[in-house]
Design an enzyme around this catalytic site. Structure first.
Site, PDB file in Angstrom:
ATOM      1  N   ASN A  16     -17.807   6.458   3.281  1.00 22.75           N
ATOM      2  CA  ASN A  16     -16.942   6.971   2.205  1.00 22.75           C
ATOM      3  C   ASN A  16     -16.185   8.217   2.655  1.00 22.75           C
ATOM      4  OD1 ASN A  16     -17.069   5.428  -0.431  1.00 22.75           O
ATOM      5  ND2 ASN A  16     -19.235   5.503   0.146  1.00 22.75           N
ATOM      6  N   MET A  92     -27.717  12.695  -0.152  1.00 19.30           N
ATOM      7  CA  MET A  92     -28.961  12.222  -0.750  1.00 19.30           C
ATOM      8  C   MET A  92     -29.906  13.360  -1.136  1.00 19.30           C
ATOM      9  SD  MET A  92     -27.945   9.228  -0.886  1.00 19.30           S
ATOM     10  CE  MET A  92     -29.148   7.986  -1.316  1.00 19.30           C
ATOM     11  N   VAL A  94     -30.688  15.966  -4.447  1.00 15.90           N
ATOM     12  CA  VAL A  94     -30.360  16.225  -5.849  1.00 15.90           C
ATOM     13  C   VAL A  94     -29.950  17.688  -5.978  1.00 15.90           C
ATOM     14  CG1 VAL A  94     -31.286  16.335  -8.187  1.00 15.90           C
ATOM     15  CG2 VAL A  94     -31.920  14.438  -6.668  1.00 15.90           C
ATOM     16  N   ASN A 109     -18.989  12.391  -7.630  1.00 11.19           N
ATOM     17  CA  ASN A 109     -19.962  11.575  -6.893  1.00 11.19           C
ATOM     18  C   ASN A 109     -19.516  10.122  -6.907  1.00 11.19           C
ATOM     19  OD1 ASN A 109     -22.499  10.922  -5.612  1.00 11.19           O
ATOM     20  ND2 ASN A 109     -23.239  10.178  -7.591  1.00 11.19           N
ATOM     21  N   HIS A 111     -21.339   6.310  -6.695  1.00 10.35           N
ATOM     22  CA  HIS A 111     -22.645   5.659  -6.787  1.00 10.35           C
ATOM     23  C   HIS A 111     -22.431   4.144  -6.747  1.00 10.35           C
ATOM     24  CE1 HIS A 111     -26.854   5.171  -7.794  1.00 10.35           C
ATOM     25  NE2 HIS A 111     -26.492   4.237  -8.650  1.00 10.35           N
ATOM     26  N   ASP A 147     -26.801  10.913 -11.227  1.00 15.85           N
ATOM     27  CA  ASP A 147     -25.976   9.708 -11.406  1.00 15.85           C
ATOM     28  C   ASP A 147     -25.528   9.526 -12.855  1.00 15.85           C
ATOM     29  OD1 ASP A 147     -26.176   9.109  -8.687  1.00 15.85           O
ATOM     30  OD2 ASP A 147     -28.010   7.984  -8.964  1.00 15.85           O
ATOM     31  N   ALA A 175     -15.586  -1.987  -2.218  1.00 13.34           N
ATOM     32  CA  ALA A 175     -14.991  -1.461  -3.455  1.00 13.34           C
ATOM     33  C   ALA A 175     -15.036   0.070  -3.462  1.00 13.34           C
ATOM     34  CB  ALA A 175     -15.729  -2.013  -4.666  1.00 13.34           C
TER      35      ALA A 175
HETATM   36  C1  GAR Z   1     -22.838   4.610  -0.581  1.00 14.55           C
HETATM   37  O1  GAR Z   1     -23.063   3.291  -0.972  1.00 14.55           O
HETATM   38  C2  GAR Z   1     -22.918   5.540  -1.776  1.00 14.55           C
HETATM   39  O2  GAR Z   1     -22.392   4.990  -2.943  1.00 14.55           O
HETATM   40  C3  GAR Z   1     -24.400   5.744  -1.886  1.00 14.55           C
HETATM   41  O3  GAR Z   1     -24.840   5.882  -0.565  1.00 14.55           O
HETATM   42  C4  GAR Z   1     -23.974   5.129   0.286  1.00 14.55           C
HETATM   43  C5  GAR Z   1     -23.468   6.067   1.362  1.00 14.55           C
HETATM   44  O4  GAR Z   1     -22.735   5.356   2.323  1.00 14.55           O
HETATM   45  N1  GAR Z   1     -24.710   6.887  -2.684  1.00 14.55           N
HETATM   46  C6  GAR Z   1     -25.736   6.935  -3.514  1.00 14.55           C
HETATM   47  O5  GAR Z   1     -26.541   6.039  -3.623  1.00 14.55           O
HETATM   48  C7  GAR Z   1     -25.851   8.223  -4.294  1.00 14.55           C
HETATM   49  N2  GAR Z   1     -26.640   8.032  -5.484  1.00 14.55           N
HETATM   50  P1  GAR Z   1     -21.774   6.139   3.306  1.00 14.55           P
HETATM   51  O6  GAR Z   1     -22.622   7.252   3.944  1.00 14.55           O
HETATM   52  O7  GAR Z   1     -21.381   5.103   4.329  1.00 14.55           O
HETATM   53  O8  GAR Z   1     -20.622   6.668   2.527  1.00 14.55           O
END
Ligand code: GAR
Length: 217
Positions: A16, A92, A94, A109, A111, A147, A175
């Protein structure tokens, strides 16, 4: 054009973050990544920041005695970099109500579920177990409850009968990469207000809040 300065908080892969870095290569996108902060050393997200020539630092939560000290270090680094909007991108840890209050409505954020369904961890396994036909992702303003917070953008993808959690995660991630840059552009445009628990568009013309995704293409 002055672009909104983003601070992106990461803990791992950083795909992301990459979506935001890629969006920022377009000079008409109204934000730029000013700083990447990771609470984990050696993660791929840091390599992505380096490849993009963006300043990055590790603030290891294990190196600071208490959460307050960890968050004070995050806050100081973000302010020193002139950050105006903080984007959590797979971060990750809180964050406390105090940190959220300091960045109120300037902390966002992403999620991997259609909140308020499936907050927390193991999102995709829980969605499959629950038998939902649709899942997706949510970009939202951060509040003190994990969240939860006013929703900016959601996108839905189907849950297919043979899906394993990793299959659904990959579909949702596609997405996510489309939604996060759109949500940030929308926030940076300033054409929004928070009304109660919802976000309202002042003028829907420049950036659509509804993202229609072809789940297989
Ligand atoms: C993503 O799917 C994001 O939505 C999730 O961790 C992944 C990180 O991927 N976040 C959560 O679960 C937060 N509650 P990335 O490091 O490749 O962006």
């Amino acid at each position: 054009m002055s672009r909104m300065k983003l601070g992106v908080l990461v803990s791992g892969r950083g795909s992301n973050l990459q979506a935001l870095l890629d969006a920022a290569t377009d000079p008409t996108w109204p934000a730029e990544v000013a700083l990447v902060l990771s609470n984990q050393p050696g993660v791929q997200a840091l390599d992505r920041a380096a490849a993009a020539g963006v300043p990055a630092a590790v603030i290891d939560h294990r190196d600071v005695a208490a959460r307050a000290a960890f968050e004070a270090a995050l806050d100081a680094a973000l302010r020193d970099a002139g950050v105006e909007l903080v984007c959590l991108a797979g971060f990750m840890r809180v964050l406390s109500a105090d940190f959220v209050a300091r960045w109120f409505n300037r902390l966002v954020n992403i999620h991997p579920s259609l909140l308020p369904a499936f907050p927390g961890l193991d999102t995709h396994a829980r969605a499959i177990k629950a038998g939902v036909r649709w899942s997706g992702c949510t970009v939202h303003l951060v509040r003190a409850t994990v969240d939860q917070g006013p929703i900016l953008i959601q996108a839905a993808v189907p849950v297919l009968p043979e899906d394993r959690p990793e299959d659904l995660a990959a579909r949702v991630l596609t997405a996510e990469h489309r939604c996060y840059p759109r949500a940030v552009a929308w926030l940076a445009s300033g054409r929004w207000t928070v009304v109660g628990d919802t976000v309202r568009l002042a003028d829907p013309a420049p950036v659509s809040r509804r993202v229609h995704l072809n789940p297989v293409g």
